[in-house]
Design an enzyme around this catalytic site. Sequence first.
Site, PDB file in Angstrom:
ATOM      1  N   GLU A 333       0.825  -1.195   0.000  1.00  0.00           N
ATOM      2  CA  GLU A 333       0.000   0.000   0.000  1.00  0.00           C
ATOM      3  C   GLU A 333       0.864   1.252   0.000  1.00  0.00           C
ATOM      4  O   GLU A 333       1.787   1.370   0.807  1.00  0.00           O
ATOM      5  CB  GLU A 333      -0.895   0.041   1.249  1.00  0.00           C
ATOM      6  CG  GLU A 333      -1.931  -1.059   1.328  1.00  0.00           C
ATOM      7  CD  GLU A 333      -2.819  -0.932   2.556  1.00  0.00           C
ATOM      8  OE1 GLU A 333      -3.946  -1.450   2.507  1.00  0.00           O
ATOM      9  OE2 GLU A 333      -2.407  -0.316   3.557  1.00  0.00           O
ATOM     10  N   CYS A 334       0.568   2.176  -0.872  1.00  0.00           N
ATOM     11  CA  CYS A 334       1.139   3.523  -0.904  1.00  0.00           C
ATOM     12  C   CYS A 334       2.670   3.515  -0.823  1.00  0.00           C
ATOM     13  O   CYS A 334       3.330   3.237  -1.807  1.00  0.00           O
ATOM     14  CB  CYS A 334       0.520   4.376   0.190  1.00  0.00           C
ATOM     15  SG  CYS A 334       0.549   6.153  -0.184  1.00  0.00           S
ATOM     16  N   GLY A 335       3.250   3.773   0.345  1.00  0.00           N
ATOM     17  CA  GLY A 335       4.706   3.767   0.461  1.00  0.00           C
ATOM     18  C   GLY A 335       5.308   2.436   0.071  1.00  0.00           C
ATOM     19  O   GLY A 335       6.374   2.374  -0.552  1.00  0.00           O
TER      20      GLY A 335
END
Length: 470
Positions: A333-335
């Site tokens: 997720e994301c990072g």
Amino acid sequence: MEKNYPRLIIAATQSGSGKTTIVSGILAALKNRGLRVQSYKIGPDYIDPGFHEIASGRPSHNLDSWLVGKEKIAEIFFETFKNSDIAIIEGVMGLYDGGKNGVSSTAEIAKILNAPVILIIDAKSMGTSAAAIALGFREFDKDLNFAGVILNKIGSESHEKIIREALEKISVKCYGALKRDENFILPERHLGLVPTAENNFSAAIEKISSAVEKQINLDELIKRSTDRQIDRSAVCQSIRLPIYRSAHYPSKTRIAVAKDSAFNFYYEESLNELKKFGAEIIFFSPLEDKTLPKNIDGLILGGGFPEMFASQLEKNISMREEIKNFSKPIFAECGGYMYLMKSIRNFDGEVFEMCGVIDNCAEMTKKLQTVGYVEATLTKNCIIGAAGDKIHAHEFHFSVEEKNLSEKKIFDCEKIRTGKKYFAGYAEKNIVASYLHIHFSGCPSAAKNFTDFCKISGQWTGYRGFSTNH
């Protein structure tokens, strides 16, 4: 049968009013009195709960009606309140702010839990007007249990007196007034407060708690927290989740979860959902560890700030190589999504090599790219579900993808506030990655699918059809 669950919601007129600072001080002060205090954060925030945990000595839990649903809000609250004396719940943004139609606003959660609301007012540069603000917030929704206010950033005793006298005229109780102190300002950057994983804020929180003990009437707050009982059976509707069985696979699976200063955006109850389906969580550090944990069946790379630690991540070549060659299920997720790419370009334009699992590059921008709730529909079968499964998610990032890998997109997204539609994420064989943040308590079928795929020994062999919609 009614039972008393002492609880208070600390809300504010707007973001930046000092909620996290004051809540952390209250938590620490109550703990110092010997109370077992359980904290909560309304909304999708990952950072504020870290301050709560330092202050209370207990993990904090998120309450978000979009990510997990109204019924699950109550379940999470009641289950995590066990063995506690009082619950302190920090609001999100302003009291009535949330997603479209007020979803997951502080006011909505306050009504679900029938909880008294204390409003923080940043009183800097105002006097009697603070009372007008309090009056407006009280009258806006008569169904809300508006209990009173706490004043923040008071400049002097005369300043406090002016506001208190105005509040008395409209019968709004004031539970205290914190004096202005620059030492109480917690450090921020592009996504909000600097996470506690990067610094030890214990000393700062103790200073804040000392001021709270002297300047806020904790005895009155404790008394007000018990003024309304709550009927658990009335609040909690029956939640009929599918009965999942995985008789053909081992009952346990070992999932490695990245957790350090670069990757630390996880919901406590989301990880617990994986455990319900047989996952054993093993934390590791992409920054410090040279290799992945041994004998793992899957990998989760959560959100965080890889852009702030890009140089250190780049130097850990052995870890990057292990992740690149990992053939079992990976959820990011994301990072974590950014870390799986070939490189990250930071705010200064410097480029750092990452894992190279995904043929793309992440570039940080000065402008916030997106923030808000999303409904995401899976476009094809993958390790977290089947085509057509819907997932409630949240996005918040400053980076952009260099390439539009349209053929690899896995989510058909719709922004809840604006209705904007777009495709997002990446899926290929054993990998699902995107900018979306999800909460497995709100989509247990995704948790079930991922853990079941992790239980399959060996490399990815295709979709097995575990998904059950929820």
